[in-house]
Design an enzyme around this catalytic site. Structure first.
Site, PDB file in Angstrom:
ATOM      1  N   ASN A 311      15.406   0.721 -33.297  1.00 31.28           N
ATOM      2  CA  ASN A 311      14.160   1.353 -33.739  1.00 31.28           C
ATOM      3  C   ASN A 311      14.218   1.676 -35.235  1.00 31.28           C
ATOM      4  O   ASN A 311      13.924   2.793 -35.669  1.00 31.28           O
ATOM      5  CB  ASN A 311      13.881   2.617 -32.920  1.00 31.28           C
ATOM      6  CG  ASN A 311      12.400   2.925 -32.808  1.00 31.28           C
ATOM      7  OD1 ASN A 311      11.553   2.224 -33.366  1.00 31.28           O
ATOM      8  ND2 ASN A 311      12.063   3.980 -32.102  1.00 31.28           N
ATOM      9  N   HIS A 347       7.835  11.982 -28.912  1.00 34.14           N
ATOM     10  CA  HIS A 347       7.871  11.223 -27.660  1.00 34.14           C
ATOM     11  C   HIS A 347       7.136  11.933 -26.530  1.00 34.14           C
ATOM     12  O   HIS A 347       6.598  11.273 -25.635  1.00 34.14           O
ATOM     13  CB  HIS A 347       9.317  10.973 -27.235  1.00 34.14           C
ATOM     14  CG  HIS A 347       9.962   9.814 -27.930  1.00 34.14           C
ATOM     15  ND1 HIS A 347      10.629   9.943 -29.123  1.00 34.14           N
ATOM     16  CD2 HIS A 347      10.028   8.493 -27.608  1.00 34.14           C
ATOM     17  CE1 HIS A 347      11.096   8.761 -29.503  1.00 34.14           C
ATOM     18  NE2 HIS A 347      10.739   7.860 -28.605  1.00 34.14           N
TER      19      HIS A 347
END
Length: 488
Positions: A311, A347
């Site tokens: 990521n 998230h």
């Protein structure tokens, strides 16, 4: 009669939203090839990108597109009316993060769902980053120090096209408006003639990892970790299974990022245009939006390699806009914790996110303490050079550490809910907590006693155990040193 998407979902066993997501990422390839044939200027290009990107979001989420349209409208108004104000960043940050968190509150279930909040979290970072960049640009101009990285406020059409870029609108990667502005102006075109060939490489890599993931989940599934059969395994085999499961699970993310990157490459968005001397790169390098460094990931010898390779663009974003902005704390550890907390709340609210990022912090901190001790021990370095068998044993031990314990740390991130990940950790007797908490407290002092620092100049040698990382920030801040010189 089932429509084609439902038919594919039935045959593959995947959910309808997952099939739509994969099809949308793949659809970006022909859309990108058509874009390369456009002869018009920036306005025509922006129109094409905006229309196709909006269509992809409608295909996936229907009327829920209004959430992202509202975000674009608010961002445009903020940029227009607060562009020279110190309120631009606070207002943009508060609105976009607040809206996302409210969305999480109303849509979150006991499992990970593909809903409108998934592309919205990508959009949130993109628009907040734009606000930061505009604010920094106006500040430089006010101080009489404008540079090549200063950007103007985008028009509404530019903002829509930037936000809904077809190859990245659903799963990323992140990129700056400066990159988009240079791309849409045609500045990258002379360097992207070989883009289709490079995109095909990324596409094939993505397909490979997707196949491995799909086959692997037949043997190492989430359901097995919650089963009574898993409880009956020996403790050693439980950890081996966790390592294999974690690796296969990470391949799911790697596959979709590689496929998305390949689509972005076709457009020509990914050219690296760093200034000569800032870093070494080929004149036609196209990895400027890479979200996964496959070579680093597959050759991990420490947890820090996962952070460095996985990521990447999100880590770069957090390094630039969170970690570095927390320098007023005057403490790298607090800045690191703040960056990881931001990642966790970005998230969602599930406890698993916070536990996983806390575990990441503990892993990275332990490695930062331990690596220099190994690297500075001349006797150990000489022993490793003289004993091939010892080097092989170290290699195996590091592979066990990086694969098995990465799987262990991933459990909360995948299972999300407290009762699920707590149950699995109970079954494996909380071994990772013992390792990482104990390692942070006791390991470094014990190693310093056993491996005193050499006084000779050769004590700075490094080995397979790993080079010293004491001078390199880790976690979300890793990107601050390894990627900040790119224009992402």
């Amino acid at each position: 009669m089932m429509n084609p998407v439902e038919a594919l979902a039935s045959v593959s066993g995947a959910s309808v939203p997952a099939i739509r997501l994969i099809l949308s990422v793949l659809l970006a390839y022909p859309i990108g090839l058509l874009y390369r044939q456009l002869k018009g200027g920036p306005t025509q290009r922006n129109l094409y990108i905006a229309f196709t990107g909006l269509s992809i979001v409608v295909f996936n989420y229907g009327t829920d597109i209004y959430h992202s349209l509202l975000a674009v409208a608010v961002s445009f108004l903020c940029n227009a009316f607060l562009g020279t104000s110190k309120l631009l960043v606070p207002v943009s940050f508060t609105y976009h993060m607040g809206y996302l968190l409210i969305g999480y509150y109303y849509t979150t279930s006991d499992t990970y769902d593909i809903k409108w909040t998934m592309p919205h979290c990508v959009l949130v970072l993109r628009l907040i980053g734009l606000a930061f960049d505009l604010s920094d640009s106006r500040k430089k101009e006010a101080e009489g120090k404008p540079d090549a990285k200063c950007i103007p406020a985008p028009s509404l059409l530019e903002l829509i096209a930037f936000t809904y870029f077809p190859a990245t609108v659903l799963v990323g990667p992140q990129f700056s408006f400066l990159r988009y502005q240079r791309f849409i102006s045609g500045a990258y075109e002379p360097h992207t003639q070989n883009a289709p060939a490079y995109a095909m490489k990324k596409f094939l890599q993505g397909v490979f990892y997707l196949v491995v993931n799909q086959v692997g989940t037949q043997y190492v599934s989430d359901a097995y970790l919650m089963s009574g059969e898993f409880e009956q395994e020996s403790l050693f085999m439980k950890h081996i299974y966790l390592g294999c499961w974690g690796r296969i699970t990470l391949y799911k993310y790697i596959s979709i990022w590689l496929l998305a990157e390949g689509a972005a490459v076709i457009y020509g968005l990914t050219y690296i245009d760093a200034k000569p001397g800032e870093r070494e790169y080929c004149s036609d390098e196209l990895s400027g939006c890479s979200n996964i460094k496959v070579g680093v990931f597959e050759n991990t010898s420490k947890y820090g390699h996962y952070v460095e390779s996985f990521n990447v663009q999100t880590n770069t974003w957090v390094a630039n806009y969170v970690y570095k902005r927390l320098r007023f704390l005057n403490n790298r550890m607090l800045s690191h914790l703040g960056a990881l907390f931001f990642l966790a709340i970005w998230h969602g609210f599930h406890s698993g996110y916070y536990i996983t990022f806390l575990l990441e912090f503990m892993c990275i901190r332990m490695e930062k303490e331990v690596e220099p001790i190994f690297a500075r021990s001349e006797k150990l370095q000489q022993l490793l050079q003289q004993q091939p068998l010892l080097r092989a044993l170290v290699f195996v031990a590091l592979k066990y550490y990086t694969i098995v314990w990465a799987g262990w740390c991933l459990v909360p991130f995948v299972f999300l809910s407290f009762h699920k990940w707590w149950h699995i950790y109970t079954v494996v007797r909380f071994s990772g907590f013992i390792l990482f908490i104990g390692g942070n407290i006791f390991l470094a002092p014990v190693l310093r006693a056993l491996l005193p620092r050499s006084s000779s100049s050769s004590s700075t040698k490094t080995s397979n155990i790993g080079a010293s990382s004491s001078s390199a920030p880790t976690g979300a801040a890793t990107a601050a040193t390894t990627e900040v010189k790119k224009d992402n």
